[in-house]
Write an enzyme that holds these catalytic residues in place. Structure first.
Site, short mmCIF file in Angstrom:
data_model
loop_
_atom_site.label_atom_id
_atom_site.label_comp_id
_atom_site.label_asym_id
_atom_site.label_seq_id
_atom_site.Cartn_x
_atom_site.Cartn_y
_atom_site.Cartn_z
N SER A 26 21.81 79.17 75.52
CA SER A 26 20.17 80.05 75.18
C SER A 26 20.31 81.04 73.94
CB SER A 26 19.93 80.35 76.15
OG SER A 26 18.98 81.17 76.84
N HIS A 53 16.77 76.74 74.90
CA HIS A 53 16.25 77.43 75.17
C HIS A 53 15.02 76.95 74.21
CE1 HIS A 53 18.75 78.66 79.56
NE2 HIS A 53 18.04 76.93 79.25
N ASP A 147 22.34 78.60 84.02
CA ASP A 147 21.80 77.55 83.57
C ASP A 147 23.28 76.82 82.24
OD1 ASP A 147 20.35 75.48 83.25
OD2 ASP A 147 18.89 76.06 81.45
#
Length: 678
Positions: A26, A53, A147
């Protein structure tokens, strides 16, 4: 500990054709990906699938930015494309990415209105775990949030590998730390070192069967099992050996240890490795309404059972509950069956597992969106509260489920049950242990009570005790003929421990004076440090075995004599004492109840209990030392008429703190109480 493993334990030595590596990142992920991909060997024979992401409205330049330094070909992933070894695939914006059978890419679009991170790293990892099994590897790089943590657990549950970028090396350490804290990580390395570690994993000779020439010796295997039993208090003797060996192999691979005897020595010298191996044993894969057809069948059978049940009490036991999705699924089913009538029923769903970390996660009832991906929208909207990218079950559902750490191999069962679910747990057990557990379930069930097993499990030779309600979905009804008798089980650790203690008590009775001196010395030495009067020693069974000082909080209960601390202590302290015990059981060394206002002998006083855990070997085992602190109001700041005098607000602050603590821990205390009621 609901699991999903390959039922065929004798796997060929030949390595699967393709290992798939999922990479999740991310914020700060671009830098980490560049560093990792530019240091990859060109001959790992692995396929790399990257879930970074991305903003849905942002035109991604990821491939252009990464291919400059990447040592292997890198492309934007295409739906239904077949993965090739030594290639990297980047998920494009506006899609989630998964791997399906045949090593094919599946791109799944999602509404741009959703604000949760995309693509989902958890979904990618879980799909790789499901398709590739032992040939799955998950890598978590820089990023914020959680995540990837759930997906790493899924990969480890299939005996794959979990790798995390060193948080000190990551620009943002949220995702790496979350994965590490989950306890499901094999390697923590800098991004530049990941390629080297991947090649080491591929070239490391992992055993695929305990029958081959490199199999672990009986002496070494038993040594490892005994260390686990001594330090972790769980006996894996009757677990399937192949499963245990795979877990040992994985730990050896992460440590680059080739010889099992060397690994045994490493376990002996490094207690922290014992905990890591133990955690590996417990990793399970579960989901809400796992195997939808089986839950549809359970819904029908439960509806019929409830219609014919006279009482409005439902007692359910979910064995091996892992992170809680299964018991919560059952609670949702009951809510749908009963509707508005649910308030008329007393529902208790006992959810148990030997994994303390999984139980703590389940109690929170907060899940990432990936855990709900297969749930119908109607169930999401009705039973879950949304908080950014997290989903929390409603209090109405949580209130029905009682979580507890419990070892089905040793601990006594819950009784008077209407339903037992034990899915994908017995596949880990030997036939001997299965034949001990199934009669125990039968004894614990009410007449016509329901037993639900996993797809790869059956009732075996116990055809006379169970009638199939759904052979396909492994749902059975308990049959009873004649008097209900407890099953005959071989001696377990719990029984042996009780027997040993009884025998030792008889043998050592002439030495009571010596024991009294030892107990007194324990208290005296601790008193010198804490300088507190009125002490009690309590054993592992919560019985008082020694007291010192005249403790006004102790009472002699009516009825048969008992030394149980809760029967002999002032009842006003019971709830807080149970909460303090729970804190000690959760790993704390010291706990206290906080001050409470009391009236003793006609005088107003303030009372607090201080508990100290004493770990020791010997005939009486570990002990808990309890001090009673009784103070007169003059020794504690009290509220005055001057509301502006903040220095005299100590009691109010203490009471507010105690109230908040009680609210937070009440559910745990209730669960602890209920799990002891048989």
């Amino acid at each position: 500990m609901s699991k999903n493993i390959n039922s065929n334990d004798n796997i060929a030595i030949t390595r699967p054709n393709l290992t798939v590596v999922g990479v999740g990142a991310s914020a700060g992920g671009l830098e980490a990906l560049q560093s990792m991909l530019s240091n990859l060997p060109t001959d790992t024979n692995m396929a790399f699938v990257v879930a970074q992401h991305l903003s849905p409205s942002y035109k991604s330049m990821m491939v252009d930015l990464l291919e400059k330094g990447c040592t292997i070909p890198i492309t934007s992933a295409v739906d239904n494309e077949v993965l090739e070894p030594n290639h990297a695939y980047i998920c494009p914006p506006n899609f989630n990415i998964e791997i399906t059978s045949g090593d094919r890419i599946s791109l799944i679009s999602y509404p741009e209105t959703r604000r949760t991170p995309r693509p989902s790293v958890d979904m990618l990892f879980e799909s790789i775990a499901s398709v590739k099994g032992e040939s799955a590897i998950g890598i978590v790089l820089s990023g914020t949030g959680t995540d990837g943590s759930r997906g790493i657990r899924a990969i480890k549950g299939e005996n794959g590998f979990g790798i995390v970028q060193d948080p000190k090396d990551a620009k943002y350490d949220g995702m790496p730390n979350s994965a590490i804290n989950s306890g499901n990580v094999d390697l923590i390395v800098q991004s530049t070192e990941i390629g080297t570690e991947l090649k080491n994993i591929m070239h490391f000779p992992r055993r695929r069967s305990v029958d081959n020439e490199n199999a672990i010796s009986r002496e070494t295997y038993n040594g490892i099992i005994n260390i686990l039993k001594k330090q972790c208090k769980v006996d894996f003797t009757l677990y399937k050996e192949n499963t245990i060996v795979r877990r040992i192999d994985r730990r050896m691979t992460s440590l680059r240890i080739h010889d099992t005897k060397v690994y045994l020595e490493h376990l002996t010298e490094h207690p922290e490795e014992v905990s890591l191996l133990f955690n590996d044993m417990l990793i399970g894969v579960t989901s809400f309404f796992r195997d939808a057809r089986a839950f549809d069948s359970l819904d029908r059978e439960l509806s019929h059972y409830i219609q014919n049940k006279e009482s409005k009490e439902l007692r359910i036991w979910c064995v091996g509950c892992s992170t809680g999705e299964e018991p919560y699924s059952i609670a949702i089913i009951l809510s749908q069956i009963l509707g508005e009538r649910i308030s008329d029923y007393k529902i208790q769903i006992f959810a148990t597992d030997i994994d303390k970390n999984a139980i703590e996660f389940a109690r929170n009832a907060i899940y990432p969106e990936s855990a709900l991906q297969n749930l119908p929208k109607a169930i999401r909207d009705k039973f879950f509260l949304v908080n950014d990218d997290q989903f929390e079950l409603t209090k109405a559902i949580k209130s029905h489920v009682i979580f507890s750490v419990h070892d089905i191999n040793n601990d006594p069962p819950f009784l008077r049950l209407d339903l037992i679910t034990c899915r994908n747990l017995m596949i880990y057990f030997t036939v001997e242990l299965q034949r001990q557990i199934l009669p125990t379930f039968h004894y614990a069930l009410n007449p016509k009570g329901i037993l639900m097993l996993g797809q790869s499990e059956s009732i075996g030779v116990f055809q006379e005790q169970y009638r199939p309600l759904s052979k396909t979905n492994k749902i059975y009804e308990a049959l009873f003929v004649g008097k209900k008798l407890p099953p005959e089980r071989k001696s377990t650790n719990i029984k042996k421990k009780a027997l040993d203690y009884k025998e030792q008590s008889v043998q050592e009775s002439p030495r009571r004076t010596k024991l009294n001196e030892e107990f007194s010395n324990i208290i005296s030495s601790t008193l010198k440090e804490f300088v507190l009067p009125n002490a009690m020693l309590v054993n592992e069974n919560q019985d008082i075995i020694f007291t010192e000082g005249e403790n006004k909080l102790l009472i002699r209960p009516s009825g048969l004599p008992t030394n149980n601390i809760f029967k002999n202590l002032h009842p006003q302290l019971s709830i807080d004492l149970r909460s303090a015990f729970h804190q000690l059981q959760s790993g704390k060394d010291i706990a206290n109840t906080g001050f409470q206002s009391f009236n003793l002998d006609g005088k107003d006083v303030w009372v607090k209990l201080i508990l100290i855990s004493i770990k020791r070997e010997g005939p009486v085992g570990s002990l808990i030392l309890i001090f009673s602190q009784i103070e007169e109001p003059v020794n504690i700041p009290v509220l005055t008429k001057d509301s502006h005098d903040s220095t005299n607000q100590a009691v109010l602050v203490e009471q507010q703190r105690l109230l908040l603590k009680t609210k937070e821990q009440l559910q745990n205390v209730i669960e602890e109480l209920l799990t002891r009621r048989q």
